[in-house]
Write a protein that holds these residues in place. Structure first.
Motif, PDB file in Angstrom:
ATOM      1  N   ILE A  37       0.859  -1.188   0.000  1.00 36.40           N
ATOM      2  CA  ILE A  37       0.000   0.000   0.000  1.00 36.40           C
ATOM      3  C   ILE A  37       0.889   1.229   0.000  1.00 36.40           C
ATOM      4  O   ILE A  37       1.781   1.353   0.849  1.00 36.40           O
ATOM      5  N   ASP A  38       0.670   2.129  -0.950  1.00 37.48           N
ATOM      6  CA  ASP A  38       1.503   3.325  -1.096  1.00 37.48           C
ATOM      7  C   ASP A  38       2.987   2.953  -1.179  1.00 37.48           C
ATOM      8  O   ASP A  38       3.851   3.633  -0.621  1.00 37.48           O
ATOM      9  N   GLY A  39       3.270   1.852  -1.862  1.00 35.65           N
ATOM     10  CA  GLY A  39       4.653   1.455  -2.092  1.00 35.65           C
ATOM     11  C   GLY A  39       5.318   0.717  -0.955  1.00 35.65           C
ATOM     12  O   GLY A  39       6.479   0.310  -1.077  1.00 35.65           O
TER      13      GLY A  39
ATOM     14  N   LEU B 245       8.378   7.485  -6.090  1.00 33.44           N
ATOM     15  CA  LEU B 245       7.151   7.937  -5.447  1.00 33.44           C
ATOM     16  C   LEU B 245       7.394   8.034  -3.944  1.00 33.44           C
ATOM     17  O   LEU B 245       7.906   7.098  -3.323  1.00 33.44           O
ATOM     18  N   VAL B 246       7.036   9.170  -3.363  1.00 32.28           N
ATOM     19  CA  VAL B 246       7.228   9.402  -1.935  1.00 32.28           C
ATOM     20  C   VAL B 246       5.861   9.587  -1.283  1.00 32.28           C
ATOM     21  O   VAL B 246       4.967  10.227  -1.848  1.00 32.28           O
ATOM     22  N   ARG B 247       5.680   8.983  -0.117  1.00 31.06           N
ATOM     23  CA  ARG B 247       4.399   9.114   0.588  1.00 31.06           C
ATOM     24  C   ARG B 247       4.262  10.510   1.194  1.00 31.06           C
ATOM     25  O   ARG B 247       5.247  11.083   1.666  1.00 31.06           O
ATOM     26  N   LEU B 248       3.039  11.024   1.199  1.00 30.35           N
ATOM     27  CA  LEU B 248       2.759  12.357   1.724  1.00 30.35           C
ATOM     28  C   LEU B 248       2.151  12.256   3.119  1.00 30.35           C
ATOM     29  O   LEU B 248       1.447  11.292   3.443  1.00 30.35           O
ATOM     30  N   ASN B 249       2.413  13.272   3.924  1.00 31.96           N
ATOM     31  CA  ASN B 249       1.818  13.324   5.257  1.00 31.96           C
ATOM     32  C   ASN B 249       0.297  13.363   5.159  1.00 31.96           C
ATOM     33  O   ASN B 249      -0.264  14.040   4.288  1.00 31.96           O
ATOM     34  N   CYS B 250      -0.351  12.646   6.054  1.00 30.66           N
ATOM     35  CA  CYS B 250      -1.816  12.645   6.068  1.00 30.66           C
ATOM     36  C   CYS B 250      -2.312  14.034   6.483  1.00 30.66           C
ATOM     37  O   CYS B 250      -1.940  14.529   7.554  1.00 30.66           O
ATOM     38  N   PRO B 251      -3.150  14.678   5.689  1.00 30.24           N
ATOM     39  CA  PRO B 251      -3.611  16.031   6.034  1.00 30.24           C
ATOM     40  C   PRO B 251      -4.567  16.057   7.221  1.00 30.24           C
ATOM     41  O   PRO B 251      -4.807  17.124   7.786  1.00 30.24           O
ATOM     42  N   HIS B 252      -5.099  14.901   7.615  1.00 32.20           N
ATOM     43  CA  HIS B 252      -6.092  14.863   8.686  1.00 32.20           C
ATOM     44  C   HIS B 252      -5.459  14.785  10.073  1.00 32.20           C
ATOM     45  O   HIS B 252      -6.164  14.983  11.080  1.00 32.20           O
TER      46      HIS B 252
ATOM     47  N   LEU C 143       8.582  21.756   9.883  1.00 33.92           N
ATOM     48  CA  LEU C 143       8.553  20.345   9.545  1.00 33.92           C
ATOM     49  C   LEU C 143       7.327  19.701  10.165  1.00 33.92           C
ATOM     50  O   LEU C 143       6.951  20.020  11.302  1.00 33.92           O
ATOM     51  N   GLN C 144       6.694  18.813   9.418  1.00 31.92           N
ATOM     52  CA  GLN C 144       5.464  18.194   9.886  1.00 31.92           C
ATOM     53  C   GLN C 144       5.498  16.689   9.645  1.00 31.92           C
ATOM     54  O   GLN C 144       6.284  16.183   8.861  1.00 31.92           O
ATOM     55  N   ARG C 145       4.613  16.006  10.345  1.00 36.22           N
ATOM     56  CA  ARG C 145       4.432  14.567  10.149  1.00 36.22           C
ATOM     57  C   ARG C 145       2.977  14.224  10.445  1.00 36.22           C
ATOM     58  O   ARG C 145       2.258  15.016  11.073  1.00 36.22           O
ATOM     59  N   GLY C 146       2.533  13.068  10.015  1.00 38.02           N
ATOM     60  CA  GLY C 146       1.199  12.594  10.351  1.00 38.02           C
ATOM     61  C   GLY C 146       1.251  11.792  11.637  1.00 38.02           C
ATOM     62  O   GLY C 146       2.075  10.885  11.780  1.00 38.02           O
ATOM     63  N   ARG C 147       0.368  12.120  12.564  1.00 34.18           N
ATOM     64  CA  ARG C 147       0.356  11.433  13.858  1.00 34.18           C
ATOM     65  C   ARG C 147      -0.195  10.013  13.720  1.00 34.18           C
ATOM     66  O   ARG C 147       0.177   9.116  14.445  1.00 34.18           O
ATOM     67  N   GLY C 148      -1.064   9.796  12.732  1.00 32.96           N
ATOM     68  CA  GLY C 148      -1.742   8.519  12.560  1.00 32.96           C
ATOM     69  C   GLY C 148      -3.198   8.638  12.948  1.00 32.96           C
ATOM     70  O   GLY C 148      -3.519   9.050  14.063  1.00 32.96           O
ATOM     71  N   CYS C 149      -4.098   8.314  12.018  1.00 26.02           N
ATOM     72  CA  CYS C 149      -5.526   8.430  12.295  1.00 26.02           C
ATOM     73  C   CYS C 149      -6.276   7.421  11.437  1.00 26.02           C
ATOM     74  O   CYS C 149      -5.676   6.639  10.697  1.00 26.02           O
ATOM     75  N   ALA C 150      -7.610   7.454  11.541  1.00 26.59           N
ATOM     76  CA  ALA C 150      -8.421   6.507  10.783  1.00 26.59           C
ATOM     77  C   ALA C 150      -8.304   6.738   9.283  1.00 26.59           C
ATOM     78  O   ALA C 150      -8.412   5.804   8.496  1.00 26.59           O
ATOM     79  N   HIS C 151      -8.090   7.982   8.873  1.00 23.86           N
ATOM     80  CA  HIS C 151      -8.017   8.285   7.441  1.00 23.86           C
ATOM     81  C   HIS C 151      -6.790   7.651   6.780  1.00 23.86           C
ATOM     82  O   HIS C 151      -6.820   7.316   5.594  1.00 23.86           O
ATOM     83  N   CYS C 152      -5.693   7.528   7.527  1.00 25.31           N
ATOM     84  CA  CYS C 152      -4.444   6.992   6.946  1.00 25.31           C
ATOM     85  C   CYS C 152      -4.115   5.614   7.491  1.00 25.31           C
ATOM     86  O   CYS C 152      -2.971   5.160   7.392  1.00 25.31           O
ATOM     87  N   ARG C 153      -5.096   4.951   8.109  1.00 32.40           N
ATOM     88  CA  ARG C 153      -4.916   3.618   8.675  1.00 32.40           C
ATOM     89  C   ARG C 153      -3.813   3.599   9.720  1.00 32.40           C
ATOM     90  O   ARG C 153      -3.100   2.602   9.895  1.00 32.40           O
TER      91      ARG C 153
ATOM     92  N   THR D 106      -0.969   5.114   9.745  1.00 31.01           N
ATOM     93  CA  THR D 106       0.412   5.162   9.263  1.00 31.01           C
ATOM     94  C   THR D 106       1.005   6.565   9.307  1.00 31.01           C
ATOM     95  O   THR D 106       2.228   6.724   9.309  1.00 31.01           O
ATOM     96  N   GLY D 107       0.153   7.594   9.288  1.00 32.05           N
ATOM     97  CA  GLY D 107       0.649   8.973   9.219  1.00 32.05           C
ATOM     98  C   GLY D 107       0.846   9.454   7.797  1.00 32.05           C
ATOM     99  O   GLY D 107       1.181  10.620   7.584  1.00 32.05           O
ATOM    100  N   TYR D 108       0.650   8.565   6.813  1.00 35.71           N
ATOM    101  CA  TYR D 108       0.837   8.939   5.406  1.00 35.71           C
ATOM    102  C   TYR D 108      -0.441   8.630   4.620  1.00 35.71           C
ATOM    103  O   TYR D 108      -1.111   7.616   4.863  1.00 35.71           O
ATOM    104  N   LYS D 109      -0.764   9.504   3.681  1.00 37.04           N
ATOM    105  CA  LYS D 109      -1.923   9.268   2.814  1.00 37.04           C
ATOM    106  C   LYS D 109      -1.637   9.871   1.443  1.00 37.04           C
ATOM    107  O   LYS D 109      -1.463  11.089   1.317  1.00 37.04           O
TER     108      LYS D 109
END
Length: 565
Positions: A210-212, A451-458, A485-495, A497-500
């Motif tokens: 998923i997402d590489g 291809l690089v994964r992007l931070n989940c905006p949610h 600098l930012q990162r995704g904390r992890g949520c339901a939208h990104c399963r 992972t912090g990336y979407k």
């Protein structure tokens, strides 16, 4: 230890709680989310207040991650339906965590389901969903559909080799067929690009990409079942189930939610049995996306877009796109073709397989069983009066030489080749035995991409890299000064992972006379890179660092896909 009871904040009134419950029912959202919205309070304030009101402890996502899930008494399906989790902490204490601490009926239900002592707790519903999504990788729908029993599983190899509808999974009598079909359904639902069936000494491991990124989805500790699962896949792909000593390739299609999904199958013999990899191709989805596909939508930097468009507008020559499998090479080429396809040029492609359907373009699928190879198809294309030609991949000397000759005789050729960067392409063609002068004369430019994964905006949050990460990334702290600098904390939208989503990182090499002379002289790669930088080429690593500075992705992610310079 006796806890100190804190007073309930004045803003949390019974009236507000009733309004939140009513709003949650009307909007179809969790009660705590409605309460947070109606009170205009932060998630932390809401958790603290509700915890004081109910007398239950609030558990954060990091605390959930530190515990071990237990689905022996409360199944994953029940947890998903009721938005709860049974967890065990490091001390062996069991916790029942709910996303709605105001639901007394749920805690009563848990008391009947879980014998013995356990602690009640609650979590923010979005963080609980993130944890459930993360655990879904290990508890897919196959665990709800399949109930493995002791003994042999009958009729596993007797399934019909035809297209199937996954809507009939539950009615299928064969457990192996249900297992395979449920895996196909789960992988497609999860947005996976590939499914891996891997044999181990203990049984079968199923993984999704998923997402590489490849991750475990299911482990089946049954060696005999593993063999039957691979046999079922081979039957679906019309492969020889009796041949287990050589690799085999095939394909099949199934119907999921009323749309036809294609699967490309590769079966490989291994030490513990055969492994199978299935590439998922949703042509209907891809064709719909392609109607609006452009270089802008791929996230390519504006300067790189401008260069690629200039190379794609040349009257003749060759544009090469390079990168590993799954790096988006074909998508970039189709985006480029879509932008120049105005209807006044004859555009012909030869591909293996045809992954996208382009309007107004003659697309030819390779069929090696019938003798239609890239080389043979390319020769025929040249007799069909083309202006633009796309060759899906250059794999051998014959195809490379024909493509070069086509580029030298007035055609604009787009193609891909497997290489690590724009400079490795040059040695790749040299090793194929292609005449160097003809090749560099025909070549207009090379695009390398990942291809690089992007931070989940949610679930974005600010972050500060530690010294160890900076050292591993090969950059000084001052380079990132002044940037958020930012990162995704992890949520339901990104399963969790912090990336979407993903975007393309590119580097574009434009060949000019100076570069061509250096290549013919077999100048060192360091010299070629120096000249390319003088003429404005930005490396993929530089582009990746810019994405980090803009908060689009993380240092960990760019270290995964690009080399540290």
């Amino acid at each position: 230890m006796n806890a100190i009871v804190q007073p309930v904040p004045g803003w949390l009134t019974p009236t507000l709680l009733n309004e939140a419950a009513t709003a949650a029912s009307a909007e179809g959202e969790p009660v705590l989310v409605s309460l947070q919205r109606l009170s205009s309070r932060s998630p932390e304030d809401v958790l603290d207040a509700v915890g004081r009101h109910t007398g239950l402890p609030a558990v954060s996502l990091p605390e959930l991650e530190a515990m071990a899930p237990d689905f022996s008494l409360v199944s994953y399906g029940e947890c998903l339906e009721r938005e709860c989790l049974q967890m065990t902490d490091a001390r062996g204490v069991r916790h029942f965590v709910s996303g709605n601490p105001l639901d007394a009926a749920l805690y009563t239900w848990a008391a009947h389901k879980i014998p013995g002592y356990f602690r009640l707790a609650f979590s923010h519903p979005l963080e609980l969903k993130a944890m459930l999504s993360r655990l879904e990788a290990h508890q897919q729908a196959i665990s709800q559909v399949i109930r493995l029993e002791q003994g042999a599983i009958s009729r596993a190899n007797g399934a019909e080799s035809e297209e199937i509808s996954l809507r009939s999974i539950a009615r299928d009598e064969s457990q192996v067929v249900r297992l395979v079909n449920s895996t196909l359904y789960d992988a497609h639902k999860s947005g996976a690009s590939d499914i891996h069936f891997e044999n181990t000494p203990l049984g079968l491991v199923i993984k999704y990409r998923i997402d590489g990124v490849l991750g475990a989805a299911r482990q089946l500790p049954d060696v005999s079942l593993a063999e039957q699962v691979i046999s079922r896949v081979k039957v679906m792909a019309e492969l020889d189930i009796g041949e287990k000593r050589v690799p085999q390739d095939g394909r099949f299609a199934v119907n999921i939610a009323g749309r036809e999904i294609d699967f490309r199958v590769s079966v490989m013999p291994g030490l513990f049995g055969e492994d199978a990899v299935l590439r998922i191709l949703d042509k209907q989805s891809l064709t719909a996306e392609l109607a609006q596909l452009s270089l802008d939508l791929l996230g390519i930097e504006a300067s790189a877009q401008q260069t690629i468009r200039r190379l794609a507008s040349q009257p003749y020559g060759m544009l090469l796109v390079t990168g590993p499998t799954g790096s988006g090479k074909t998508t970039t080429l189709y985006a480029t073709l879509s932008e120049i396809n105005h209807g006044d040029d004859k555009i012909i492609t030869i591909e293996d397989p045809v992954e996208y359907q382009l309007p107004g373009v003659l697309q030819i699928p390779v069929n090696e069983r019938k003798g239609l190879t890239f080389a043979k198809g390319l020769r025929s294309i040249l007799r069909h009066d083309p202006d633009r030609i796309l060759v899906g991949e250059i794999r051998d000397r014959e195809t490379a030489e024909i493509a070069v000759q086509a580029a030298l005789t007035g055609h604009l050729v787009f193609t891909t080749v497997h290489a690590n960067n724009v400079f490795d392409v040059l040695s790749r063609f040299r090793h194929m035995g292609v005449d160097a002068y003809s090749f560099v004369t025909a070549l207009n430019g090379v695009v390398a991409q990942r291809l690089v994964r992007l931070n989940c905006p949610h679930c974005l949050e600010a972050c500060e890299p530690d010294d160890g990460l900076l050292q591993a990334s090969g950059i000084a702290r001052g380079v990132l000064a002044g940037h958020l600098l930012q990162r995704g904390r992890g949520c339901a939208h990104c399963r969790g992972t912090g990336y979407k989503g993903r975007r393309a990182l590119t580097e574009v090499l434009v060949l000019n006379d100076e570069m061509r002379e250096l290549i013919l002289q077999q100048a060192p790669i360091a010299r070629l890179k120096e000249v390319a930088r003088v003429h404005g080429m930005a490396s993929m690593r530089q582009e990746a660092l810019e994405a980090v500075k803009r908060g689009q992705t993380t240092l960990q992610e760019i270290n995964r896909v690009t080399f540290v310079e």
